[in-house]
Structures are given as structure tokens and as C-alpha cells.
Design a protein around this motif. Structure first.
Motif, PDB file in Angstrom:
ATOM      1  N   CYS A 343       3.896  -1.685  -5.333  1.00  0.00           N
ATOM      2  CA  CYS A 343       2.434  -1.026  -5.834  1.00  0.00           C
ATOM      3  C   CYS A 343       1.769   0.194  -5.182  1.00  0.00           C
ATOM      4  N   CYS A 346       0.944   0.978  -0.835  1.00  0.00           N
ATOM      5  CA  CYS A 346       2.066   0.625   0.442  1.00  0.00           C
ATOM      6  C   CYS A 346       3.338   1.065  -0.448  1.00  0.00           C
ATOM      7  N   CYS A 365      -1.104  -6.740  -4.034  1.00  0.00           N
ATOM      8  CA  CYS A 365       0.195  -7.037  -3.119  1.00  0.00           C
ATOM      9  C   CYS A 365      -0.289  -7.218  -2.267  1.00  0.00           C
ATOM     10  N   CYS A 368      -0.531  -4.994   0.771  1.00  0.00           N
ATOM     11  CA  CYS A 368      -1.884  -4.442   1.698  1.00  0.00           C
ATOM     12  C   CYS A 368      -3.329  -4.758   0.459  1.00  0.00           C
TER      13      CYS A 368
HETATM   14 ZN   LIG Z   1       0.445  -2.484  -1.030  1.00  0.00          ZN
END
Ligand SMILES: [Zn+2]
Length: 1010
Positions: A343, A346, A365, A368
Motif C-alpha cells: 500500500c 500505510c 488497502c 488504511c
Molecule cells: Zn494502507
């Protein structure tokens, strides 16, 4: 672009890959293989190496003190053996109360129909709870507002007046067990009047009067083991029938009986079978419970709820856990030269929680919610359900656990790592030589060097080795293959340690085999006549660290050490053992290192990826609290062989050493736990170092080490998405490959407290609490730590009572089904040697246990706190006898029992054990002829003997440390040691019995509710 060119899966998914098979050293379910032939080679005479310098100093020999006997325990009372409580399934059955109980009053059972809360295996059967109460009344709680799905234990304390109530006939009990839905008043008798706080039991023999420790939260006078006002007095008051309170054995056996299919990890929030149950795991998208176990599989949505319940939210993670042979080890995934797909925000790694969108061109993701572009080489079309069509061909899209090949970006200084090195540093002071340790180590290493870790069993290990001996000076050895003899270089200025040679210190075993063997033959002779008693310790670790630095690699130091390092050198220590401080506010200082030197040394070691394993052979105080700082901070282990004697302790030491050297291990590791929005990892427990709040740094990480991680809310969680966690461990494999091991775990989230209480795992909660408490004593008085534990558990149970159980008499103790063992297990933590030591437990023992438990997994803490006690009357192949509860009352004079704690193994022989049993086990019919000094059973040609030895070997193979067998004859002095592990009984150090503690908990809960 052809996807396959850029995603080279080394082998077809679905088959184990070469090189990632099971380690060759110890099958989980079998005996520990003994790969070494006995070595009987001749010891060559010492020939000084070219630059050997001076002979060892002559000093006065150090006196060897005798072992201290265990202290006295309270008197014994042998009763009839009670088997485990009946383990019946539905339909609910009822057990009549034991009429022989002296304080038997109105009593009845509850077996409420409660669907089993953990839905693995077959459809749930009716959960049956059988309570048999004497001296306490059980009411069957009416169905609760939360509906079915969790069982309850309903206890109510003895009624008033204590001896007048009539016993309930079994028929009415049976009716009570089949309560129709809807409110129904529980059957309750009135509690007896409390004897009052002034009533105290007589002083316990073997215990100082006015013993300062109380097992409980508050000081309530000098009673050992139980609090004043609780109306249960083991000598004078009405007594709870132990069979009436929740039985660990019954819970363990019930769980085993329910588990007859593999546990599949595909369903979010499923609690796995207990650690005491044998089961197979199928990874279907969440990490196996062998890698991650959680305290709760249904986490509260909000911080308020979590706070209200006080249930700790934690996971016990064992990243490199060894799997049984029938389970596939994590696959290695290679995403090509740009490294693993992550991602953008994050940095979570590609996993089953990433949602592919826009025809597969991007993914969202799960942690997040950030949307990231799919790199072209990783693109794949989606099917009609939105899943990538290659989902099941890729471990990272369909499994809970897998590994990524890391690129150079994941390496220190952007340089691919060198293979790791092992350095052996051997104390050759007087005690080390005299005890036989030096010659045993040297002899063993000659064979063991052929078993250094490797990924492919057909290839030689790439791990290089080096050797140092030391007392108050250090001796380095040049073992270059081209030399005729090893060369010794002495460094006597230990104030600023350096490595006097680079070329020839770290070598490949095969290149230098003859020189190494010659060295190992010579070391015991070189120092055979040493009089040097003083040692250094700090410079020894510094030397190993400097050698690894010079070789630019990570590695492990194996230090074999005997004494408090009092010689003038950095890290010099003084004897500060002071028993007077125990129980005072200053006790905590004894668990803290006495010199900050070791903290900064540990930091340097971690930076280099230098893991330290320490083997201690002390004859007196060595300050484990301080010597253990570096091992504990570097992911290493401490082993302790107090009063080491070659004859009786060699087997245990050698087995530990063999396992320690061979076991799968990673180096220079960093672990990060990412979580979905709303929750985050806030605290970590284990053997590691942290220089910031998120990265767990492990100079070494082996297959036995677990890290407990606590989570806290930072926002609201959603029932729909649940809570996700991803544990990523970046490490260097033993072949020098940089990798990432990923474990994913999703749990449910709930807005009803009842759902939380239905999906907890008490064994994991206890793992968390013990680590939390054992760290707490570094900064708090042990009594305060015990208080905190009792208080938190009382709050957990009070919250359940208040919010999840239906209204009932305050006199009832109602326990959630998943947590009905919380009191008994918590009591075991409270009365452990660490928190409530007996007079015989040394400070070093406590520091050692404290460190050891900090990296235990759930199975290990379980058996450590509640040992396994097996009656050996009948042994069948293929199955183990059902264990009995850890109490004297369960032992029969006519029986023989095996008790296992994960660290100790006892064979207890009753004074009137059947002759046939004795003949089968020991080859003698006579009790008096059994030698209590024996540490291994004779090999007899009968099925009983064979099976018993098999069981012992299988127990040993399951544990990370070798358990020496101790034969304990009833009424022998050694029985005092054994009885220490009968944890349901009152302990000599003042720890409460289970029955007393349960009453105490009940009182605490009532106080919170009133
Ligand atoms: Zn993420």
C-alpha cells in the motif's frame, strides 16, 4: 507484458518448495532424533600455537558450595484419587453432590444447554456445564439477553446458616438443567454469615508466622494464602467442593472431544481449538493459531467498551513457529526486482485484505483504505465477484502466512547480507573446568558443527564459526584451514576490546575441520590445571560483537559462563543479592540490571544483528537480571544449570545446546505490526529491543520465540470490516537471504459486550497477564502487581456479570463460559515463583523465569502455570491418559503419575504403588528399591515401559528445552519440590488454593458490583 516473467513463483503453488521444508531437528510429534554418534576420538596433546602467549594464571581454587535443599512445605494429606469430572456431552447430565462432604448443604447442579461458542469442526453440540456444589449453592442462570452462545458458571457462596440447608434431590437438579427460555429465578440459598475479618486460620507449619505475602490484592492480616472476610476457611469453615468449581481438565477434554476436523482459518473471528488440543490447521486466509493467537476474536468496537470490559486486547505472535510435518510451511513469493507490492500509504504488504477495483488496475488497502495503482507486471483481471482470477495461485492473495523475497532496498546499507556467523565463547575459569563443562562443550562441538542451520538439508551450512575462551583475559583462536595447528592470541587488556585477528577467526567448518577439531581437543587440556577463578563478561560479548562487525555480518554468540564477573573490566558486577529486600518496595531494583553498561552493549549488538545465547553454570549468585540483559534484548536465550554436574546434568545441557544450535533462526530482524484504522499496537512483550514505538528489533529470532502485542483503540472499529492486523518480519535467513515473513489476521468486532465474552481465549489472556505482570515487577512492588492483576480480572468478570448475565442474586458468582478458568489460571500466575517466591527460590531463579516467560507462546505458558499431571495406571498406544487436576487430592497412594511443566518432568510414585506398575516401570517390585537419583527409566521389554518412555520422549520433543526426569517417591524429601507444582493447592509461599482464591475473586467482584 507477460505477468509470469515478472512474478517468478519458484514452484507451483500447492507444493512445498525445496529449501523451505521442515527443519530437520525435531518433529513436533515425535521423539527428538539423536543425530550424533557418540564420539570417542582420542584427545591430542596440547601443542601450543605459533603465537600462543602466556599460560593461564595460578590462583586459589574457588570453593564449590553444596546445593541448598528445598524449604519446608505445609503438611501433606493424602486422599483418595478423584478422577476428572465426568466429561459428558449432551444431553446434560447431573452429578449428585458428594454426600461425604462435611459441609454439604443444599446443593444442586447446573448443566445449562449452551451452544459451544467456538464454531470449529462439526456443528456445535450442546455445551454442558456440570456443577456440583457442596457448601456452595449453584443457581442455574436463566437465559441471558444476549441469547444463546455462551455458557455460564453460576456459583453462589455458602448459605446461612451454614449447615442447615437440605440437599436438593437429583431430580430437581435435572429439571433445573432444562430451563425453558425466559426469565427464571435461579435456585439460590443464602450465603452464610461471614466469619469476619478477625477470624484467622492457624499459622501454617513450615511458614513463618505473620508471613508478609498475601496472594491477594490487599493486605488483610498475616494469613497465608487467603483473605480474611471471605467465608471460606480451609480448616474451620465450610469448604467448597473442588469438584464443583470449573475444572481445567474438563475444559481441556471437552475441547479435545469437539475437535475432530482440521481447523480452517478462512472465517473471520473464529477462535481456534485450545493449545492443549491436537489439531491440524488449514490456512485459508488468516494466520494459523501456531503463528498468532488472540485474547479476543471479537473485539469491542469502541475504546469505551474495551475499557469497560477490561479484557486485554492482545495477540501472541510466534513468527517463525515450526509447523508439524503435515502442514505446509509458508511459501516464498518473489514480486521481482521492485520488491513486494505494498500500500502506498500505510505500507502494508499485499495480502487477502486488499480489495482490487477498477477491473484490477488498482487496489484498496484493507488497513488504511488508501487506493494504490497495481504495477503493470502484477496486473490481473477480476472475475465476476471482483476477485482476481489468479487469486488462488498466489499465496499473498489467498493465505494468512507467506514470505516475500526482499530486495536490496530491505537490506542494511542497501547491501545484500553476508551469511551469518556463530561464535562460541567458553569460560575456562576454575569452576568451568572443574564442573566438566569445558570438556563437555568442546567434545560436543566437534560433532555439532556438522549440524549448523541450513535451509536445504542436502547442502552444507554457510554459517561460519569462530572460537574464544576466557577467564579474566580473552583467548582468540586462529583456525584457518591452512594451519597445521590452531593459534592462540591472548588479549589481556580487556578495557577496550578488539579482535586481534581477522583472517582465520571466522571460518567455514569444512575448510578448517582438522584445525577446529584439534583446537577443541586441546582446550580442555590447556586449562585443566587452571587456578583462575575470576571472569569477565562484558568484554566477552564485546569481542564477539567486534568480530561480527569486522566480518560485516550478523550472527549469534554462544556464551558458556559460570560466575559473577568480578574481574576488573567493563561490565564488572558486584554481589547485590539481598534477601531482605524481598517483599519490600525496593525488591524491584533486584530485577533491574545493576550496570547500565549492558543496556548500551545490547543496543550495539542489535545494531549489528548480534544475538547472544547465554548458557549459565552457576554455583552461586551470578546476577541473571544483569547478565540476561543482552540475551533478552537481542532475541537470545538464557539457559541455567545451577550446580552443574557432568553426570547428572550433561544430558539436559547437551540436548538444549543441540537444539539451540540447530534450530531455525533468522537474523537482523525487524517486526512491524500494522492494523486497520481504529486500533493499533501499543505495547510489546518478549526478547527484543525497541528504539522507537513501532519497530520490534530482533538481532536474532528463532522458531521458539513469541512476541505478545497489545492493541488499543485509537478510533471506532466497524462490525462490518472487523479488525485486521498484519505482522511483517524482515529478517536474514540462515543462508543469508533477506526475506519478509507475513502473517495476517482478521478478527470480528462487536457492539455488544456479550459477543466479546463469547469469543475470548483464556489461555492467551493468561499469557498476556503473566508477561504484563512479570515486566511490571521491574518498576513496581510485586504486591502492587498482584493487586493490579486481581483487580483487573475482577473487573473483567464483574463487567460480564453486570452486562451480560441476567439479573440474579448478588451471592452468585457467574463466570463466562470462555473465561471460567480465568480464576484458577490467574491464581497460578499470582503464586508463581516470580510474584510470590518461597524462601528457597533464589533471586537468580526468579530473574531467569521472568525472562524465560517473556518470550513463551501460549502453549508454553499454559503448561508452565498449570502443569500436566497424568495418572499412569493404564497406558494405551496412540492416546494419552486423561490428566488429573493439579492437587494432592487427585493423587492416589497406589498410583504413579507423570507431571510436566515444560521445564520440569517428575515421575511421582505412590508409597503403595501396585507392584505390577513398579515392575513394569522400574523392573523392581519394591518401592524401597527405586532409586530416586535416577534420571532415566530402564529400558524394559514390556508394553507399559515402552509406552511410558515414548510419552516422555514425546513431551520432551514438544518443548523448546529439555526436561530432565526426576523420580519422586512419596514422602521423600524431593516430594516438596514436586508439590510446588500442585497448583490448585495452597502453596508453601502463601499462595492461595484454587478454592480459596475463587471465593476471594467472588468477593472482589461483589464489591465492584455493589
Ligand atoms: Zn494502507
Amino acid at each position: 507484458m507477460n505477468v509470469n516473467q515478472h512474478t517468478p513463483m519458484a514452484s507451483p503453488y500447492g507444493q512445498p518448495q525445496p529449501g523451505y521444508g521442515q527443519p530437520t531437528y525435531a518433529p513436533l510429534d515425535g521423539g527428538y532424533p539423536a543425530p550424533y554418534a557418540p564420539y570417542n576420538g582420542p584427545a591430542s596433546a596440547y601443542q601450543p600455537g605459533a603465537s600462543a602467549t602466556r599460560p593461564p594464571d595460578l590462583r586459589t581454587p574457588h570453593p564449590v558450595s553444596a546445593p541448598q535443599p528445598y524449604n519446608q512445605y505445609s503438611p501433606v494429606r493424602w486422599d483418595m484419587q478423584n478422577g476428572p469430572p465426568p466429561m459428558t456431552q449432551a444431553p446434560p447430565s447431573v452429578t449428585a453432590p458428594a454426600v461425604s462432604q462435611p459441609y454439604n448443604q443444599g446443593a444442586m447442579n447446573l448443566s445449562g444447554p449452551h451452544p459451544y461458542p467456538q464454531h470449529y469442526g462439526p456443528p456445535p453440540t450442546m455445551q454442558q456445564v456440570t456443577n456440583q456444589m457442596t457448601g456452595m449453592q449453584i443457581g442455574s442462570g436463566p437465559p441471558t439477553p444476549a441469547g444463546p452462545g455462551y455458557g455460564k458458571y453460576v456459583l453462589s457462596p455458602p448459605s446461612q446458616p451454614p449447615f442447615s440447608s437440605a440437599q436438593m434431590p437429583p431430580t430437581s437438579m435435572a429439571q433445573a438443567n432444562h430451563l425453558p427460555p425466559g426469565p427464571q429465578a435461579p435456585q439460590v440459598l443464602q450465603p452464610p454469615r461471614s466469619p469476619g475479618p478477625l477470624q484467622q486460620p492457624p499459622p501454617q507449619p513450615g511458614m513463618p508466622a505473620g508471613y508478609p505475602h498475601s496472594a491477594f490484592g490487599q493486605v488483610r492480616g498475616p494469613q497465608p494464602g487467603y483473605a480474611g472476610p471471605t467465608p471460606v476457611n480451609p480448616t474451620t469453615g465450610p469448604q467448597l467442593d473442588p469438584d464443583a468449581i470449573p475444572s481445567p481438565i474438563q475444559v481441556i477434554e471437552d475441547d479435545k472431544a469437539k475437535c475432530n476436523e482440521p481447523f480452517t482459518t478462512g472465517v473471520r473471528g473464529q477462535a481456534p481449538p485450545l493449545v492443549t488440543t491436537n489439531f491440524q490447521v488449514k490456512d485459508q486466509g488468516n494466520a494459523s493459531p501456531r503463528f498468532i493467537r488472540c485474547t479476543a476474536y471479537n473485539m469491542p468496537c469502541t475504546a469505551d467498551m474495551a475499557k469497560q470490559s477490561q479484557v486485554p486486547l492482545a495477540a501472541v505472535i510466534k513468527p517463525l513457529a515450526t509447523l508439524p510435518p503435515d502442514e505446509t510451511p509458508p511459501y516464498l513469493v518473489d514480486h521481482g526486482e521492485t520488491g513486494p507490492i505494498r500500500c502506498n500509504r500505510c505500507k502494508a504488504y499485499m495480502c487477502p485484505y486488499m480489495q482490487f477495483i477498477e477491473g484490477g488496475r488498482r487496489f484498496q488497502c484493507g488497513f488504511c483504505s488508501c487506493v494504490t495503482e497495481v504495477p503493470p507486471h502484477y496486473f490481473q483481471h477480476l472475475d465476476h465477484t471482483g476477485k482476481r482470477v489468479d487469486c488462488y495461485d498466489r499465496p499473498e492473495l489467498s493465505l494468512g502466512s507467506y514470505e516475500f523475497l526482499a530486495t536490496v532496498d530491505y537490506c542494511k546499507n542497501n547491501k545484500l547480507p553476508q551469511p551469518p556467523a556463530f561464535i562460541f565463547l567458553i569460560d575456562v575459569s576454575y569452576n568451568a573446568v572443574k564442573s566438566g563443562m569445558v570438556s563437555i562443550v568442546c567434545q560436543e562441538l566437534k560433532t555439532l558443527l556438522d549440524y549448523l542451520p541450513r535451509e536445504n538439508p542436502d547442502m552444507d551450512s554457510v554459517v561460519r564459526v569462530g572460537f574464544v575462551t576466557y577467564n579474566k583475559v580473552l583467548h582468540f583462536y586462529n583456525v584457518k584451514g591452512s594451519l597445521a595447528q590452531p593459534q592462540m592470541l591472548v588479549v589481556s587488556d580487556v578495557s577496550d576490546m578488539f579482535v586481534p585477528l581477522l583472517d582465520g577467526f571466522l571460518v567455514n567448518v569444512n575448510d578448517s575441520r582438522l584445525v577446529i577439531e584439534s583446537l577443541l581437543d586441546q582446550i580442555p587440556e590447556m586449562f585443566a590445571d587452571t587456578r583462575e577463578t575470576e571472569t569477565v563478561f562484558g568484554p566477552v560479548i564485546q569481542a564477539g560483537l567486534e568480530a561480527l562487525k569486522a566480518a560485516d555480518c550478523a550472527g549469534k554468540l554462544f556464551v558458556f559462563h559460570t560466575s559473577l564477573p568480578i574481574a576488573e573490566a567493563p561490565g564488572k558486577l558486584k554481589n547485590r543479592e539481598d534477601k531482605k529486600l524481598i517483599g519490600t518496595d525496593k525488591e524491584k531494583s533486584l530485577f533491574q540490571p545493576q550496570a547500565s553498561f549492558y543496556n548500551s552493549l545490547a543496543k550495539d549488538c542489535v545494531a549489528q544483528g548480534c544475538c547472544v545465547d547465554l548458557f549459565l553454570f552457576p554455583n552461586q549468585y551470578v546476577d541473571v537480571a544483569t547478565l540476561g540483559v543482552v540475551p533478552v534484548s537481542t532475541g537470545g536465550s538464557v539457559y541455567k544449570y545451577t550446580y552443574f554436574q557432568a553426570q547428572s546434568d550433561q544430558e539436559r545441557f547437551l540436548n538444549d545446546l543441540r537444539r539451540d544450535i540447530q534450530k531455525p533462526v533468522g537474523f537482523d530482524a525487524v517486526m512491524r505490526v500494522r492494523t486497520s484504522t481504529g486500533i493499533r499496537a501499543t505495547d510489546f512483550f518478549g526478547s527484543f529491543f525497541m528504539s522507537n514505538t513501532t519497530d520490534v528489533e530482533l538481532a536474532g529470532l528463532d522458531c521458539d520465540k513469541a512476541i505478545t502485542v497489545e492493541f488499543k483503540h485509537d478510533d471506532k472499529l466497524s462490525e462490518e470490516t472487523g479488525a485486521l492486523m498484519q505482522c511483517a518480519v524482515l529478517y536474514t535467513s540462515c543462508s543469508g537471504q533477506r526475506r519478509l515473513r507475513i502473517h495476517n489476521m482478521a478478527v470480528n468486532c462487536c457492539s455488544q459486550l456479550a459477543d466479546l465474552y463469547r469469543n475470548c481465549e483464556t489461555d492467551t489472556i493468561i499469557n498476556f497477564f503473566s508477561k504484563y505482570a512479570f515486566r511490571g515487577i521491574l518498576n513496581n512492588p510485586t504486591k502492587a502487581v498482584r493487586d493490579t492483576l486481581v483487580n483487573q480480572c475482577a473487573q473483567i468478570l464483574a463487567c460480564y456479570r453486570k452486562n451480560c448475565a441476567s439479573p440474579s442474586s448478588a451471592g452468585q458468582l457467574i463466570l463466562p463460559e470462555c473465561m471460567k478458568l480465568l480464576p484458577v489460571y490467574l491464581n497460578c500466575v499470582l503464586k508463581s515463583d516470580v510474584l510470590l517466591p518461597g524462601a528457597d527460590v533464589s533471586l537468580d531463579d526468579r530473574a531467569y523465569l521472568r525472562q524465560l516467560i517473556s518470550c513463551m507462546d501460549v502453549a508454553e505458558t499454559h503448561v508452565f502455570f498449570y502443569p500436566r499431571l497424568l495418572p499412569l495406571t493404564k497406558l494405551e498406544s496412540g492416546s494419552l491418559p486423561v490428566a488429573v487436576r493439579d492437587s494432592e487430592e487427585r493423587l492416589s497412594k497406589g498410583g504413579v503419575y507423570l507431571l510436566e511443566t515444560g521445564l520440569h518432568l517428575f515421575l511421582w510414585v505412590g508409597a503403595s504403588a501396585q507392584q505390577e506398575l513398579l515392575l513394569n516401570i522400574f523392573g523392581t517390585q519394591s518401592f524401597s528399591q527405586i532409586d530416586p537419583a535416577t534420571t532415566s527409566l530402564p529400558v524394559l521389554e514390556n508394553p507399559f515401559s515402552q509406552r511410558l518412555r515414548e510419552i516422555i520422549e514425546s513431551f520432551r520433543a514438544q518443548r523448546s528445552r529439555y526436561m530432565k526426569l526426576m523420580v519422586v517417591k512419596q514422602e521423600d524429601r524431593a516430594e516438596l519440590i514436586f508439590r510446588h507444582f500442585l497448583v490448585e493447592d495452597k502453596s508453601a509461599s502463601g499462595g492461595a488454593s484454587y478454592v480459596d482464591f475463587l471465593c476471594h475473586m467472588h468477593k472482589e467482584i461483589r464489591q465492584l458490583l455493589s
